[in-house]
Design an enzyme around this catalytic site. Structure first.
Site: not given
Ligand code: NAD
Length: 548
Positions: A242-243, A171, A100, A265-266, A153, A405
């Protein structure tokens, strides 16, 4: 141990060796080799899983770069999942940063170039009208958790299009590693609506559609069809977003959360892990959240999620909503969110403050005197020395979270936070930093890694058969996480449990979440008599099962 009685459908011979979920390589016993047509296909010596682990550990350690280690581990996962999970669970501190963040970021940037075998499903704009058919192509009929991205993203790296597939894959590996969700019941999905990344569009090795991103109705109808098809083909599945870019992340969460079992999750996972860390920080400084002034650097998905959960927590503790919001200040690429700004989204507007416009972050710190700063801007180095020194003048223990990150995007490094604050900062980051030695003292930076929360939340949802995911579940998860912290670790300034503890953390979180599910009447399965035991029993463990 469960015994399989190999029937006609159970793969044999080479087919078995090529099935990563069942393959044990040289660990197939003499009996298994005889009954499963493996004789002659393997070298004669039968190894234990422990011996195999020693061998692959040596092989991965001789790889010279982190990306080479990522590629090696991916190929191990592609041929023998149990051995991959045994290795990563046992050596989690060494390998979590490889599978990750930060290495997964580099892997996504080079995904087309290192691509060997497909993993997961790709659904593109060309598949409109056939998404159900595509989902049926997935070989497993029972799926518990889907992680989906549209690649717009990826971490703080921007639009990586279909190359973002590394994120759902990584993930879901974390779901198995940290919370024992069975790998067979996980499904990574990339929705490819094109990319606006010119470099990728020009790259002959890019794996995605050669077109600009679909937007508007075209995008929305594809996502609607995806959610609807998913719920039909895999009833009860949990879908983790996610993202996604900020403008879609908030909007899609609001659109789907009341009709499907889904979360982002973000937004929600990040919020929970940060609340957990701040609750621990409050134990260190012996104070409470309502007494803090909190300044965010960044006002996107992560910031709004964190601000919302902090308000929720304070309101739960009896603080009035208006007062809770009054101490939260958000700062984005155009400056402080103030009531005078006309460019704010609905989500941002509720945090706009009656203060003067300020476009320099360090100046905003000087003016507002925050006790806590939270970096979720995706901009490396934006926490300057003078800003940290300023906070240190105002606070005994300045609380500094630099969460962006991968590591290059971190708002400051652990070493900077400790040295500029004379060792007084309580620090956490998004990507891991090594311990820091300063004037003879050792500092242990915490990693506000979402992996502390989302796998346990997922396990709680699977264990209870939850039909929806609520913000209260994430608040429960944050408390379970903070409750795991021992006083001796808090005293050292550590905000999160050590990574080797993560499966225990996930169990505790799963229990807290499942209790919340049943309390809010959202469980689709009858509550087991012993919920804790039930959670432990459904967790996957990567030992080899006997097939004969
Ligand atoms: P986002 O794109 O939704 O939001 C980014 C925000 O930063 C926007 O409000 C933007 O205006 C603002 N911004 C851009 N440049 C800025 C600058 N120079 N100064 C201040 N603000 C600036 O992204 P997001 O989902 O909120 O994620 C942001 C970052 O947080 C990413 O790097 C992501 O990897 C990281 N993140 C970390 C964790 C974690 O470690 N647990 C979890 C989620 C997100």
């Amino acid at each position: 141990m469960k015994k399989f009685l190999p029937d006609f459908s159970f793969p044999k011979g080479m087919e078995l060796l090529h099935n990563p979920l069942l393959n044990k390589g040289t660990a197939f016993t003499a009996d298994e080799r005889k009954q499963l047509q493996l004789e002659g296909l393997l070298p004669p010596f039968v190894m234990t899983q422990e011996e195999q682990k020693i061998k692959v550990l040596a092989s991965v350690r001789v790889q010279t770069t982190d990306l080479d280690k990522y590629i090696y581990l991916t190929s191990l996962q592609d041929r023998n999942e149990a051995l991959f999970y045994r290795l990563v669970i046992d050596e989690i501190e060494e390998f979590m940063p490889i599978i990750y963040t930060p290495t997964v970021g580099q892997a996504c940037q080079e995904y087309g170039h290192i691509f060997r075998r497909p993993r997961g499903l790709y659904i593109s704009s060309n598949d409109k009208g056939s998404i159900k058919k595509i989902l049926r192509n997935w070989p497993q009929k029972n799926v518990d958790v889907i992680v989906v991205t549209d690649g717009e993203r990826i971490l703080g790296l921007g639009d990586l299009g279909a190359d973002g597939m590394g994120i759902p894959v990584g993930k879901l590996s974390l779901y198995t590693i940290c919370a024992g969700i069975h790998p067979e019941r996980t499904l990574p999905i990339t929705i490819d609506v094109g990319t606006n990344n010119e470099e990728l569009l020009q790259d002959p090795l890019y794996i995605g559609l050669r077109q600009k991103r679909d937007i508007g109705d075209q995008y929305d109808s594809l996502l609607d069809e995806f959610m609807d098809a998913t719920a039909q083909i895999f009833p009860n599945v949990l879908v983790q977003f996610e993202d996604f870019a900020n403008r879609n992340a908030q909007r899609l969460l609001a659109k789907y959360r009341n009709n499907y079992c889904t979360f982002n999750d973000d937004i929600q996972g990040t919020a929970s892990v940060v609340l957990g860390g701040l609750l621990s920080a409050m134990c260190i400084i012996k104070s409470s959240l309502d007494k803090q002034r909190i300044l965010f650097c960044g006002a996107g998905s992560a910031a709004i999620g964190i601000a919302d959960i902090l308000c929720r927590e304070m309101i739960h503790c009896g603080v009035d909503k208006k007062i809770a919001r009054k101490n939260l200040f958000l700062f984005d690429s155009s400056g402080l969110l103030t009531v005078d700004r006309e460019d704010l989204s609905e989500a941002n507007l509720k945090y706009a403050q009656q203060v003067d416009i300020e476009t320099n972050f360090s100046a905003a710190v000087k003016k507002l005197k925050p006790t806590i700063v939270i970096g979720v801007s995706g901009v490396g180095g934006v926490f300057e020395e003078k800003m940290v020194r300023n906070m240190t003048q105002e606070n005994d223990r300045p609380i500094i979270f630099a969460l962006s990150n991968p590591t290059t995007k971190s708002e400051c490094t652990a070493e900077q936070a400790y040295s500029w604050s004379e060792g007084r900062a309580i620090f956490a980051s998004g990507s891991p930093f090594d311990t820091v030695r300063l004037k003879g003292k050792t500092y242990h930076p915490g990693q506000g890694n979402n992996a502390y929360v989302f796998p346990g939340v997922g396990l709680g949802i699977v264990a209870s058969g939850a039909t929806r995911v609520t913000d209260e579940m994430f608040r429960a998860a944050a408390h379970a996480l903070a409750d795991m912290m021992e006083y001796k670790n808090l005293e050292k300034g550590t905000l999160y449990p050590a990574l080797p503890e993560i499966r225990n953390v996930s169990k505790r979180i799963a229990l807290a979440v499942a209790l919340e599910v049943y309390n809010s009447d959202l469980g689709s399965q009858p509550r087991p008599e012993n919920l804790k035991q039930h959670i432990e029993e459904i967790m996957y463990s990567p030992h080899y099962e006997s097939y004969v």
